[in-house]
Write an enzyme that holds these catalytic residues in place. Sequence first.
Site, PDB file in Angstrom:
ATOM      1  CE  LYS A 137       1.163  -0.793   0.173  1.00 40.69           C
ATOM      2  NZ  LYS A 137       0.322  -2.088   0.289  1.00 40.69           N
ATOM      3  CG  ASP A 142      -1.078   1.864  -2.060  1.00 47.21           C
ATOM      4  OD1 ASP A 142      -2.186   1.970  -1.671  1.00 47.21           O
ATOM      5  OD2 ASP A 142      -0.720   1.091  -2.239  1.00 47.21           O
TER       6      ASP A 142
END
Length: 316
Positions: free
Chosen positions: A13, A133
């Site tokens: 990401k 995350d």
Amino acid sequence: MPIRRATIKSLAKINLDLRVLHQRPDGFHELRTVFQTISLADSIDIEYEPARRTNISIDDPLAIPGNLVVKAAQAVLDTLKLHARVHFRLRKNIPMGGGLGGGSSNAAAVLMALPVLAGGQVSPELAAELGSDVPFFLNGGAGVGIGRGTEVYEIPELKPEPILVVSTGLHVATGPAYAALDRGLTSDDSSSRINEFQAFVRVLARGRSAGVASPFSANDFEAIVFRQFPQLQTIERKLSKLGAAGVRMTGSGSAIYAIFGSRTERDRAEQVLMRKYLVMPASLVNRGSYQKLWRRQLREHVTSKDIWPLQSRYAK
């Protein structure tokens, strides 16, 4: 029962925007961020076999201490109240310690794949226990993260624009980076940061383009990290001169990514920078493509390709 196997890609990401507000009573910081999955990926082979005693092993050439793959597997088996032999082979392509979420993505990959192989289902809440995350990677695409990042809300899909990720191998310690921001339990300018963040999200959702919205973006860690490592700011400026529509550091660093209007421009920049740095061409991966990848990876073990989250065909 024969051994059940799967080979999965675990995507990285980037943070398209990252604002750090005040410190929370629990010691974490209140965040506003936009996560986005990209095509850069690790690969994980999984073997699952019921057993009388649990044995979790991993072939990891990097010998990562406290590997989240193992922690996630143990959490899944504990939740499902199962004993099994689980073996992983991990091939890392996502640079470690660069703010690209490789470890979190690996953990989320185990949370999605292992229950399918085992014939069970686990709560998404398990993800937040493994890392801030991790919850984002349960759905992928573009998402707004608030709180400490674990509360994620989907936003409209973005164009799959080409990007270039530049890794210098520099290690930015997350704890000291937060400390250097010097955010107290209250912050006088939190409201202005939130307003600027909301403006960025509106532009992003309206144009569906990370490149177009990039001039409105920010990463609060950049000023601190660039002072510590001036070469990162040099890379950022070089990428801008090479025609990038937007350039940012991801997370608390140290990877820098650049969004380009075309693959030709991206590839030209890659040729210039590859002489000195590790450069990785990639693209933004929207939610639909992310979930399609997962359906394909686990197609022989799921009930239907149209259901999300994926449902195991071995469920009793």
